[in-house]
Design an enzyme around this catalytic site. Structure first.
Site, short mmCIF file in Angstrom:
data_model
loop_
_atom_site.label_atom_id
_atom_site.label_comp_id
_atom_site.label_asym_id
_atom_site.label_seq_id
_atom_site.Cartn_x
_atom_site.Cartn_y
_atom_site.Cartn_z
N GLY A 1 0.82 -1.21 0.00
CA GLY A 1 0.00 0.00 0.00
C GLY A 1 0.85 1.26 0.00
N CYS A 2 2.16 1.09 -0.01
CA CYS A 2 3.09 2.23 -0.08
C CYS A 2 3.69 2.26 -1.47
CB CYS A 2 4.22 2.07 0.93
SG CYS A 2 3.68 2.01 2.64
N GLU A 3 3.81 3.46 -2.05
CA GLU A 3 4.48 3.58 -3.34
C GLU A 3 5.97 3.30 -3.19
OE1 GLU A 3 3.70 7.23 -5.40
OE2 GLU A 3 1.57 6.82 -5.51
N SER A 4 6.56 3.77 -2.09
CA SER A 4 7.96 3.48 -1.79
C SER A 4 8.01 2.13 -1.08
CB SER A 4 8.53 4.54 -0.85
OG SER A 4 8.36 5.81 -1.40
N GLY B 1 0.13 5.65 2.26
CA GLY B 1 1.24 4.80 2.65
C GLY B 1 1.42 4.75 4.15
#
Length: 138
Positions: A50-53, A121
């Protein structure tokens, strides 16, 4: 709810900052202070979805209080995660469920800098903390 000592420290530091540039510098410094995770902890098992990073999270329960460690491949996210850890480390599973993420970052003066994807995120990280706390209640 009482704030952990590290969270009080973060609040005082960020509220005393003069403007966004100083807060951004503080954010990077907080992220740089995170203890590095071992390569074993940077595994798919510990990755927060759920985090882009890329963000990795591990947690341990000590005498009814949670201690989390985390890292990210993105420097800004590391800083935001460090501030989240300051807010939640030392809490019980019950107190952890009461954490108001938007309110915390608003108090720090950082809420306007949280893009929807960063906010999502961080919510995913907090959600994962709660999942760990529920999975190991004692």
């Amino acid at each position: 709810m009482n704030l952990p000592a590290e969270a009080v420290n973060a609040l005082h530091t960020f509220q005393a900052a003069a403007g966004w540039e100083q807060r951004a510098r503080l954010l990077m410094q907080w992220g740089d202070r995170l203890p590095p995770l071992s390569e074993a902890d940077k595994s798919e098992t510990h990755r927060v979805h759920g985090c882009e990073s890329q963000v990795w999270l591990v947690g341990k329960l000590h005498d009814g209080h949670w201690q989390f460690a985390a890292s990210s491949d993105a420097r800004l996210i590391r800083g935001l995660v460090a501030l989240l850890l300051a807010r939640v480390n030392g809490l019980s599973a019950q107190d952890l469920q009461q954490v108001d993420l938007p309110d915390w970052f608003n108090q720090l003066g950082l809420s306007r800098q949280l893009s929807p994807s960063r906010s999502n995120g961080l919510n995913a990280v907090l959600q994962r903390m709660n999942e760990l706390a529920i999975a190991l209640p004692f």
